[in-house]
Design an enzyme around this catalytic site. Structure first.
Site, short mmCIF file in Angstrom:
data_model
loop_
_atom_site.label_atom_id
_atom_site.label_comp_id
_atom_site.label_asym_id
_atom_site.label_seq_id
_atom_site.Cartn_x
_atom_site.Cartn_y
_atom_site.Cartn_z
NE ARG A 65 -3.63 1.87 2.91
CZ ARG A 65 -3.58 2.29 4.17
NH1 ARG A 65 -2.86 1.62 5.06
NH2 ARG A 65 -4.21 3.37 4.54
CG HIS A 69 -1.13 5.44 0.38
ND1 HIS A 69 -1.79 6.04 1.43
CD2 HIS A 69 -1.95 4.44 -0.03
CE1 HIS A 69 -2.94 5.42 1.65
NE2 HIS A 69 -3.06 4.44 0.78
CG ASN A 96 -0.38 8.86 3.54
OD1 ASN A 96 -0.87 7.93 2.89
ND2 ASN A 96 0.16 9.92 2.97
CG HIS A 194 -8.26 -3.54 -1.62
ND1 HIS A 194 -9.38 -2.80 -1.96
CD2 HIS A 194 -7.28 -2.62 -1.39
CE1 HIS A 194 -9.09 -1.51 -1.93
NE2 HIS A 194 -7.82 -1.38 -1.59
#
Length: 326
Positions: A65, A69, A96, A194
């Protein structure tokens, strides 16, 4: 003479297509960028990740992830890693705050600096780590383009403007991916990330308790799954973590699509994949064929994402420490 001129024109056009239109070459990325300057770079990073996942397997999802980001804010240039003495960096932004594993990136950087000082960028470490955590959780592997440089700016306001929230609808998802140069297929493929990791209940409890502000539930979420999630996540629960892919959240597989097809995607953004013909068709394909193309597709889309807004050549810098500019 005419034939010679025609050949020359065709040759020049082919070179234009190869070096200008091809995104990797245009941006200065290539597989094996460190082959001569730090030939053991990828091996060093992988060793750190093997040791990390042996001790803390739940870090695989957060480390994957982190690359997402980073790339969606300012491009893939490591700005998510920077600290701020006034807590005004990207990592301090609300989306975050749940990121974990910064210390693992630092471990990889320390090992690389010992072997090849000032050579391998923190942005490239993020890309390599993302590939390695996927491969080491029984997912696909792919060749990672390297050659990114590190940015010098990290702003707390930018994640809110660029990161896609878990309650995004299909129109927002498609437009936000398009803004980053990614396709609808990239959207539905990368959503498959995911399949590993967990999420705080706060990212989806509105679907369970107050979907439209009237104390109701999300009608697109399977009622039996709602009961199961309510037993785990109570209203205003700020700390509990829920598996994004229950039963195999530590294994990178195609079961995410099976869940989404059964209306058991954890986030509204997961459920939204059933609201578009192209994304729905892909979900159904993977759900009914045991992910026949998912692994191959995921590698391709990760390469595409890894090209967003990169700094190469003399732009940016190669940080000596990932949490601070030189």
């Amino acid at each position: 003479m005419a034939t010679s001129k025609l050949f020359s024109s065709l040759f020049l056009w082919s070179m234009f297509v190869l070096f200008v239109l091809d995104p990797a070459n245009a941006q200065g990325l290539k597989v094996g960028f460190y082959a001569h300057t730090c030939p053991e770079a990828e091996t060093i990073v992988k060793k750190v990740i093997i040791e990390t996942l042996f001790k803390a397997p739940t870090l695989a999802g957060p480390l994957l992830r982190m690359h997402f980001h980073d790339c969606f804010v300012r491009g893939c240039e490591g700005s998510v890693l920077l600290n701020s003495s006034t807590n005004q960096a990207e990592k301090n932004a609300i989306p975050n705050l749940s990121l974990r594993g910064f210390q693992i990136i630092d471990l990889a950087k320390t090992a690389l600096e010992k072997a090849c000082p000032g050579v391998v960028s923190c942005a490239d470490i993020l890309a390599l780590v993302a590939r390695d955590v996927v491969a080491l959780t029984k997912g696909p592997s792919w060749e990672v383009e390297t050659g990114r440089r590190d940015g010098r700016i990290s702003n707390i306001t930018e994640p809110l403007l660029n990161l896609i929230p878990p309650n995004a609808n299909i129109s927002t998802l498609k437009s936000d991916f398009l803004r980053k140069g990614l396709s609808v297929k990239d959207l539905v493929v990368l959503s498959g990330g995911h399949t590993i990791g967990t999420s705080h209940c706060t990212s989806f409890t509105n679907r369970l308790y107050n979907f439209t502000g009237k104390g109701d539930t999300d009608p697109t979420l399977d009622p039996n799954y709602i009961i199961r999630l309510k037993s785990k996540c109570k209203p205003n629960d700020l700390t509990t973590l829920a598996e994004m892919d229950p039963g195999s959240f530590k294994t990178f597989d195609e079961s995410y699509y099976t869940l989404v097809a059964k209306r058991r995607g954890l986030f509204q953004s997961d459920a939204a994949l059933l609201d578009d013909a192209e994304t729905k068709a892909y979900v159904k394909l993977q759900a009914t064929t045991l992910g026949s193309t998912f692994f191959k597709d995921f590698g391709v889309s990760m390469v595409n994402m890894g090209r967003i807004g990169v700094l190469t050549g003399n732009a940016g810098e190669v940080r000596k420490q990932c949490s601070r500019v030189n």
